[in-house]
Design an enzyme around this catalytic site. Structure first.
Site, PDB file in Angstrom:
ATOM      1  N   SER A 141     -20.228   9.425  -9.864  1.00 47.23           N
ATOM      2  CA  SER A 141     -21.311  10.283  -9.759  1.00 47.23           C
ATOM      3  C   SER A 141     -22.253   9.501 -10.620  1.00 47.23           C
ATOM      4  O   SER A 141     -23.529   9.402 -10.489  1.00 47.23           O
ATOM      5  CB  SER A 141     -21.095  11.582 -10.105  1.00 47.23           C
ATOM      6  OG  SER A 141     -20.467  12.320  -9.288  1.00 47.23           O
ATOM      7  N   ALA A 152     -12.442  10.061 -11.913  1.00 52.60           N
ATOM      8  CA  ALA A 152     -12.917   9.375 -10.736  1.00 52.60           C
ATOM      9  C   ALA A 152     -14.418   9.882 -10.286  1.00 52.60           C
ATOM     10  O   ALA A 152     -15.296   9.215 -10.189  1.00 52.60           O
ATOM     11  CB  ALA A 152     -12.201   9.196  -9.801  1.00 52.60           C
ATOM     12  N   GLU A 153     -14.408  11.287 -10.202  1.00 54.24           N
ATOM     13  CA  GLU A 153     -15.741  11.671  -9.753  1.00 54.24           C
ATOM     14  C   GLU A 153     -16.806  11.500 -10.741  1.00 54.24           C
ATOM     15  O   GLU A 153     -17.910  11.428 -10.410  1.00 54.24           O
ATOM     16  CB  GLU A 153     -15.622  13.230  -9.262  1.00 54.24           C
ATOM     17  CG  GLU A 153     -16.676  13.668  -8.816  1.00 54.24           C
ATOM     18  CD  GLU A 153     -16.774  14.809  -7.576  1.00 54.24           C
ATOM     19  OE1 GLU A 153     -17.795  15.016  -7.193  1.00 54.24           O
ATOM     20  OE2 GLU A 153     -15.545  15.027  -7.430  1.00 54.24           O
ATOM     21  N   THR A 154     -16.645  11.726 -12.086  1.00 59.95           N
ATOM     22  CA  THR A 154     -17.634  11.535 -13.116  1.00 59.95           C
ATOM     23  C   THR A 154     -18.133   9.889 -13.250  1.00 59.95           C
ATOM     24  O   THR A 154     -19.176   9.870 -13.064  1.00 59.95           O
ATOM     25  CB  THR A 154     -17.034  11.606 -14.540  1.00 59.95           C
ATOM     26  OG1 THR A 154     -16.358  12.971 -14.612  1.00 59.95           O
ATOM     27  CG2 THR A 154     -17.809  11.269 -15.546  1.00 59.95           C
TER      28      THR A 154
END
Length: 143
Positions: A67, A62-64
């Protein structure tokens, strides 16, 4: 071999291009549109002790994506970093690939927020995440 094309990530430092956590988890970005970033990740190799996809792997996926989407939508000359990540794990994935689709919920001058929906191969939602990023003039720690 990298599963992420470093040339597509605005502001990526060349000296860290071969050290991305996403590569270790097998995350492969398949769609780089600023309005819809998509990636897959194998369940195998990303398990917790009970044989289920690790919640932390969902968070990295999710953060990849969030971002990357934030970088693709950032104002010219700005770098983005995660400010807050929230993940709700709905059901377990035990095998195959999970697919994440990231869409912007808010794009502002200094912050952006994204929803990331992760599904298993049958299309059932396994995780819903929300990432808020902040746009900076320089990377944290730079002088």
């Amino acid at each position: 071999m990298s599963t992420i094309d470093p040339s597509k990530i605005p502001g990526l430092r060349p000296e860290v291009a071969d050290q991305l956590l996403a590569d270790k988890l097998g995350i492969e970005v398949t769609d780089w549109d600023p309005k819809r970033v998509v990636a897959t990740m194998p369940v195998k190799g990303n398990l917790q002790p009970y044989g289920l996809l690790h919640g932390g792997a969902n968070a990295v996926l999710a953060e990849t994506l969030g971002s990357i989407a934030a970088a693709l939508n950032a104002p010219e000359g700005k770098l983005v970093v995660g400010l807050e990540l929230s993940c709700t794990h709905h059901r377990a994935a035990r095998s195959g690939l999970v697919t994440a689709v990231c869409t912007p919920q808010h794009i502002g001058r200094s912050t952006s927020t994204f929803e990331i929906v992760i599904t298993e191969e049958s299309g059932k939602r396994t995780c819903t995440a929300r990432l808020t990023c902040v746009a900076l003039d320089r990377a944290p720690g730079d002088k």
